[in-house]
Design a protein around this motif. Structure first.
Motif, PDB file in Angstrom:
ATOM      1  N   GLN A  36      -0.575 -15.018  21.570  1.00 27.84           N
ATOM      2  CA  GLN A  36      -1.826 -14.675  22.256  1.00 27.84           C
ATOM      3  C   GLN A  36      -2.655 -15.904  22.635  1.00 27.84           C
TER       4      GLN A  36
ATOM      5  N   CYS B   7      -0.897 -15.160  15.292  1.00 27.21           N
ATOM      6  CA  CYS B   7      -1.598 -15.826  14.204  1.00 27.21           C
ATOM      7  C   CYS B   7      -2.377 -14.805  13.372  1.00 27.21           C
TER       8      CYS B   7
ATOM      9  N   CYS C  55       0.959 -19.112  18.346  1.00 26.80           N
ATOM     10  CA  CYS C  55       0.649 -17.689  18.534  1.00 26.80           C
ATOM     11  C   CYS C  55       0.920 -17.258  19.968  1.00 26.80           C
TER      12      CYS C  55
ATOM     13  N   CYS D 107      -8.069 -16.774  19.085  1.00 30.16           N
ATOM     14  CA  CYS D 107      -6.735 -17.176  18.613  1.00 30.16           C
ATOM     15  C   CYS D 107      -6.769 -18.534  17.921  1.00 30.16           C
ATOM     16  N   GLU D 108      -5.992 -18.645  16.835  1.00 27.24           N
ATOM     17  CA  GLU D 108      -5.915 -19.911  16.104  1.00 27.24           C
ATOM     18  C   GLU D 108      -4.972 -20.896  16.780  1.00 27.24           C
TER      19      GLU D 108
ATOM     20  N   CYS E 248      -5.405 -13.157  15.242  1.00 19.83           N
ATOM     21  CA  CYS E 248      -5.034 -12.181  16.282  1.00 19.83           C
ATOM     22  C   CYS E 248      -4.513 -10.890  15.664  1.00 19.83           C
TER      23      CYS E 248
HETATM   24 ZN   LIG Z   1      -3.510 -15.948  17.831  1.00 15.58          ZN
END
Ligand SMILES: [Zn+2]
Ligand SMILES: [Zn+2]
Length: 582
Positions: free
Chosen positions: A30, A62, A28, A37-38, A65
């Motif tokens: 972010q 992700c 991701c 976030c994952e 997000c």
């Molecule tokens: Zn994320």
């Protein structure tokens, strides 16, 4: 497919991206700036099916997000007094846009009927400026409505959205209802105070996800109940108090059967007309709730679905609050919807991708927010009744507009192809615009409830943070929470002239006359907690657009649940709950 636009150069660049798609793991964008976030996330076969249907490249962020960003485009409860930027306006206005927003905010009447046109802000897209930069410049220039409400609503100034309602106060999404206070989402209701997601009910106080009930207070996931208080997941009960998972009962007190006389005596002794009485009941009630199994998913008639709070839906995956919908993925708070992915807060639409608050007869809309009756459009915000529009703000009844500039149909596709080709080459094509485009402060939005963040974390996301403001109470006498009468019987009319200082947040708030009447009629003590705090607190019991993983307390199967604080609950899978309770 009919949804493919006439953009040959763009399509030639997109097609190889779609053809090459295989299940894979991505990181991701972010990852280092978002708390929730994952990190790494999977693009699965099912994702790819949807991406090909929409003809979009895989998302750079992700699922969490993406969802968090969509939630930032919804303001469920926060009203502010702020400056009116309409020409010659001098008075402050009630607005869901916070005072420190950089947007140009017009009062709703002037926004709809005033002497301005969104097309005067039109400009050709300049590659050198950059797509999002130019769109944000347009966003800042085009006026933003102070609030959105439906003209069918009567006497509902302090309310957001909804339809055909009367006397809705500090409420949002109130449909076909009358006399509603501090309530989020009510359908076909009368006299509802401090509630959330209620349907076909009347005279409820503190009701969460309940329906077809009347004269009840503190009820959760309850249906067809009358004259009852402190119920959790009860059905068809009357005169019950402090009960959990009951079916078809009368005169039950804390899940035990009493005679009518015993019951009435017990209930009277609880002193519900006092705050001290309620404060004693609540822990006892919740202790009983936590001692009984609850249905973890809160799903009903969810066929081939994954997610929580799904009703009467089919083939919906990774969804929350999904009703009467089909073939949806990563969808939250949707009703009567199909064939969409990554959407939030929508009804009666189809073929939406990465949208928030885009609904009411929308079809084939991508990367857009807060728009109604839109077809075949992308990157639009605050638009109504438009088709074939791209990267535009604040349009109504328009077609073939790009960057708020009007084109002929023929010119439109040439320009659209040019812009989208630039976008796909720069890697910018394929997601909803970022947080700063939202008219709301992050901490005043649904994202602030589902994914709470500190001021610093909010600013790191590039989102707006707004400190609490209570300017409307300047010069009004205040009263401390401890000096507010414990019993409604002792509350005098002068409470209406004062601002109560919230016991928890210290924020002042006022009681309005119709509200005090309701408390008196139903013998409810005057609240000493700020209404925003009360609304926010209710999400604890209703689920806040998130799904959590857990195991069934009985059969240990893996499940998804709306309940975040899992140690408190005995979570049952749908099957175990069905066997034990129904
Ligand atoms: Zn994320
Ligand atoms: Zn089970």
């Amino acid at each position: 497919m009919g949804m493919q636009p006439k953009t040959p150069q763009f399509d030639a660049l997109l097609q190889p991206i779609l053809d090459a798609l295989v299940p894979h793991t991505r990181t991701c964008r972010q990852k280092d700036i978002s708390k929730y976030c994952e990190g790494d996330f999977d693009i699965t076969e099912t994702d790819i099916e949807f991406l090909r249907m929409f003809r979009v490249p895989p998302p750079p962020c992700c699922p969490t997000c993406r969802r968090q960003r969509r939630y930032a485009y919804n303001n469920p409860v926060h009203f502010y007094k702020r400056k009116n930027d309409a020409p010659e306006a001098t008075m402050n206005i009630i607005s869901f846009v916070p005072p420190n927003s950089p947007l140009k905010v017009f009062d709703y009447e002037y926004y709809l009927e005033g002497d301005w046109s969104p097309l005067t802000y039109g400009k050709l897209f300049e590659k050198e400026v950059g797509f999002l930069e130019q769109l944000y410049t347009l966003r800042l220039a085009v006026p933003q409505p102070a609030i959105t409400r439906d003209p069918s609503n009567i006497n509902s100034d302090y309310s957001i959205n909804g339809k055909n309602s009367k006397n809705a106060y500090c409420s949002s999404a109130v449909f076909g209802s009358e006399d509603i206070w501090y309530t989020l989402l009510a359908h076909g209701c009368r006299e509802i105070m401090d509630s959330q997601a209620v349907r076909k009910s009347e005279q409820l106080y503190n009701a969460v996800r309940s329906r077809s009930s009347s004269q009840c207070s503190y009820i959760y996931f309850t249906q067809d109940c009358i004259n009852s208080h402190f119920l959790y997941d009860c059905r068809n009960c009357q005169d019950c108090f402090g009960c959990v998972n009951l079916r078809n009962k009368r005169y039950y007190f804390f899940n035990k059967e009493l005679t009518k006389e015993e019951y009435n005596e017990k209930v009277a002794s609880m002193k519900m007309q006092t705050r001290s009485g309620v404060a004693k009941i609540l822990p006892e009630f919740w202790a009983l709730v936590y001692a009984n199994p609850v249905k973890a998913s809160r799903n009903e008639n969810a066929i081939d679905c994954s997610g929580v709070a799904i009703t009467n839906s089919k083939d919906c995956t990774h969804v929350t609050d999904c009703e009467k919908s089909e073939h949806e993925r990563y969808a939250d708070s949707v009703i009567g919807h199909k064939d969409s992915m990554d959407i939030y807060g929508t009804g009666g639409s189809e073929l939406l991708y990465e949208t928030s608050g885009v609904g009411s007869g929308c079809s084939n809309v991508k990367f857009s927010a807060q728009s109604k009756n839109i077809t075949d459009s992308e990157y639009i915000l605050n638009c109504r009744q438009c088709d074939h529009c791209f990267a535009s703000v604040g349009l109504q009844n328009k077609s073939f507009v790009i960057f708020n500039k009007q084109f002929t149909e023929e010119e439109y596709y040439i320009e659209l192809d040019r812009v989208k080709m630039i976008l796909i080459n720069s890697g910018e094509y394929g997601e909803l615009f970022d947080f700063k485009f939202s008219p709301f402060a992050y901490n005043g939005s649904f994202a602030g409830i589902s994914y709470p963040l500190s001021e610093e974390e909010i600013k790191m996301l590039g989102a707006l943070w707004q400190p609490d403001v209570d300017s409307e109470f300047g010069g009004i006498a205040t009263v401390n929470a401890r000096d507010v009468p414990d019993s409604i019987d002792d509350a005098k009319d002068d409470i209406l002239d004062k601002a109560i200082i919230c016991e928890e947040s210290g924020r002042p708030f006022r009681i309005i006359p119709s509200e005090l009447q309701f408390y008196r009629r139903w013998k409810i003590p005057v609240p000493i907690i700020h209404p925003y705090r009360r609304m926010k607190d209710r999400y604890k019991y209703s689920g806040a657009g998130r799904s959590y993983h857990a195991n069934c307390s009985k059969c240990n199967v893996e499940l998804e649940t709306i309940y975040s604080d899992q140690e408190n609950w005995i979570l049952y899978c749908d099957q175990c709950f069905q066997e034990e309770i129904l």
